[in-house]
Design a protein around this motif. Sequence first.
Motif, PDB file in Angstrom:
ATOM      1  N   UNK A 112      44.898  35.394  30.835  1.00  0.00           N
ATOM      2  CA  UNK A 112      46.206  35.993  30.585  1.00  0.00           C
ATOM      3  C   UNK A 112      47.160  35.640  31.714  1.00  0.00           C
ATOM      4  N   UNK A 113      48.395  35.375  31.330  1.00  0.00           N
ATOM      5  CA  UNK A 113      49.393  34.994  32.325  1.00  0.00           C
ATOM      6  C   UNK A 113      49.568  36.107  33.338  1.00  0.00           C
ATOM      7  N   UNK A 114      49.482  35.724  34.633  1.00  0.00           N
ATOM      8  CA  UNK A 114      49.559  36.729  35.696  1.00  0.00           C
ATOM      9  C   UNK A 114      51.007  37.054  35.995  1.00  0.00           C
ATOM     10  N   UNK A 115      51.435  38.063  35.344  1.00  0.00           N
ATOM     11  CA  UNK A 115      52.837  38.423  35.513  1.00  0.00           C
ATOM     12  C   UNK A 115      53.006  39.419  36.642  1.00  0.00           C
ATOM     13  N   UNK A 116      54.174  39.381  37.259  1.00  0.00           N
ATOM     14  CA  UNK A 116      54.493  40.313  38.331  1.00  0.00           C
ATOM     15  C   UNK A 116      55.356  41.459  37.818  1.00  0.00           C
ATOM     16  N   UNK A 117      55.336  41.670  36.506  1.00  0.00           N
ATOM     17  CA  UNK A 117      56.227  42.663  35.924  1.00  0.00           C
ATOM     18  C   UNK A 117      56.040  44.029  36.558  1.00  0.00           C
ATOM     19  N   UNK A 118      54.771  44.478  36.665  1.00  0.00           N
ATOM     20  CA  UNK A 118      54.537  45.824  37.189  1.00  0.00           C
ATOM     21  C   UNK A 118      54.932  45.927  38.650  1.00  0.00           C
ATOM     22  N   UNK A 119      54.649  44.894  39.414  1.00  0.00           N
ATOM     23  CA  UNK A 119      55.014  44.906  40.828  1.00  0.00           C
ATOM     24  C   UNK A 119      56.518  44.996  40.994  1.00  0.00           C
ATOM     25  N   UNK A 120      57.239  44.217  40.223  1.00  0.00           N
ATOM     26  CA  UNK A 120      58.693  44.243  40.306  1.00  0.00           C
ATOM     27  C   UNK A 120      59.260  45.553  39.784  1.00  0.00           C
ATOM     28  N   UNK A 121      58.575  46.121  38.767  1.00  0.00           N
ATOM     29  CA  UNK A 121      59.057  47.374  38.209  1.00  0.00           C
ATOM     30  C   UNK A 121      58.955  48.504  39.231  1.00  0.00           C
ATOM     31  N   UNK A 122      57.937  48.458  40.081  1.00  0.00           N
ATOM     32  CA  UNK A 122      57.767  49.505  41.080  1.00  0.00           C
ATOM     33  C   UNK A 122      58.708  49.327  42.264  1.00  0.00           C
ATOM     34  N   UNK A 123      59.242  48.142  42.433  1.00  0.00           N
ATOM     35  CA  UNK A 123      60.108  47.882  43.574  1.00  0.00           C
ATOM     36  C   UNK A 123      61.332  48.803  43.547  1.00  0.00           C
TER      37      UNK A 123
END
Length: 650
Positions: A112-123
């Motif tokens: 699965x593509x390793x997205x940074x969505x959650x990391x960026x969402x928490x920023x």
Amino acid sequence: MDPRELRRRIAPNRTLLAAIAVLLGTLAGGACHLLGAPRAGDAIWTVTLLATIVPLAWTVVRALARGDLGVDVIALLAMAGALAGGELLAGSVVAVMLTGGNALEAYADGRARRELTALLRRAPRIAHRRDAAGRWAEVAVDAVVPGDVVLVRTGELVPVDGTLLSERAAIDASAVTGESLPVAQRRGDALRSGTANAGEPFELKATRDAARSSYAALVRLVEQAQAEKPPFTRMADRYAGIFLPVTLALAGAAWAISGEAIRALAVLVVATPCPLILAAPIALVAGLSRASSAGIVMKGGTALERLGATRTVLLDKTGTLTRGRPAVERIVLFDGRAGDGGESGADGPGGRTAAGGGEAGGDGAGELRLLQLAASVDQLSAHVLAEGLVGDARRRGLTLEEATAPREAPGDGIVADVGGHRVGVGGEAWLERQGFTGDGAATVAELGAAPGRALVHVGVDGRLAGVLVMADRLRPDAARLVAALHDAGVGRVAMVTGDRAEVAEAVAEEAGLDRVFAEQSPERKLAIVRAARERPELRPVVMVGDGVNDAPALALADVGIALAGESRTVTSDAADAVITVDRVDRVAAAVRIGRRTMAIARQSVVAGMAMSVAAMVVAALGHLPPVAGALLQEAIDVAVILNALRALRP
């Protein structure tokens, strides 16, 4: 629909669609022959073969240009030879096996593509900045520059790196540093972006803008670590390095000795590496399914293959080896009677009975009654220790009473009325300022020497009645983890944590770890993983964690395993495998499943190759025509598939 949108949707399923198209073409050609239309059938088979050969030839050419010699070369020669020699059915069967194997491999190994969505969402996205008029204005975090003064409210994330201007602050840094207990900060201390305010609002002077803050650096570390991981050679291609020369030599010898090109074609058809193409992917799919049933979700077959060869396991502490939330470890009464709080489950001391209703604060006050009063008050507080205290009391079966007239100083403590008593919960100095008196200092000083403990004082009716000793406990299953990993063949099990050395050493001793790396920043964790991967005797390296600060190390490790628990986090986005149940011992299970799966895959590959070589010899002697060879190869494939499916069983 827009053509570009259509292409975007089709792209991820291209391999599967190709396999379906080739299968349908082969079946349609066979149907035409059965219905008395052989020319139409041959035309369909020809188109099917050409549609498979052309893109495969381009893939092989590019692979050869890189110096890669894989299983696709044999399949290409077999199909091209079948097309040239008029053995269209044999060629179509080879095409079905090739495209079907590719589809299975894409499914098993399609990480699965390793997205940074959650990391960026928490920023942090907004900040409360003081304007020229001295008022607080809500601005985008990108607008904050060094020198700006910002206000961080209770529960908010620190938006940028900076220096504390207020007298004090209580910081929850567990998501970034891994330290489970709130950290008391004083004026002038440096604060990191991404940490949370666990106390009263405070002012901060920005020292970096958002783009250069520690949290933004964490995002960049994850991106760099993912890019740094080298490509992994698929299992079939490694065996092809042996199988391909043997096949070409035997086919060439059969043609040269007999003078019949059909024998060479028969050898190539029988030699089509379907056992190589199918065995590993099917075993991996079965292994992935087996892991999933155990609560281990892997993002591709590569992770499972690497787990099967694991030599080093690195573990985070907070939330991985420990519960990740403080709980009551011991209850001390200031009349000298101290008790062990025990495990906070139903089997702990007194865990199945509620405390009695004796007077609190005097000689008749029991430890459970003290905990009951404290939890009754703390259920009104949002402090991280309050949450752990209340949860612990409820797990012991205590019934919390209604608390009224509460008054809280965030980060310091709370006072309320419970059952006719005035009860205070918090720090000793703060309770004394609220009018609670008493002297338990000697006992408190002794208990305070234990690493990783937090002391929560309880005052009742104007007296300091006792203290609750809270700590982040080792998970029950963590005590068995190291032995299980060693039994599974892992040579080295170490802890890598951002927590203090004395706390980490205590946990490591209890868990039986081989080595401890304490007080490690995300950058230093990354360096530890990189150093281990550079030593052949230590790799493959598995990193296990659950916090945001573990994400870069998880991304760089040969296999990153995230403990997701009840919710999906950035760590699971950066990991190769996610343990969805709250059990760290599943790490050992993942290694065992990986080893068993790869053993079955190798067994299937070797057995399939051996049967194929025997069939190739028969074909070279002229006793096995191409179509019969293709059908025999199918029988070999079925045997290989059935063996590979054993990976589904425990």
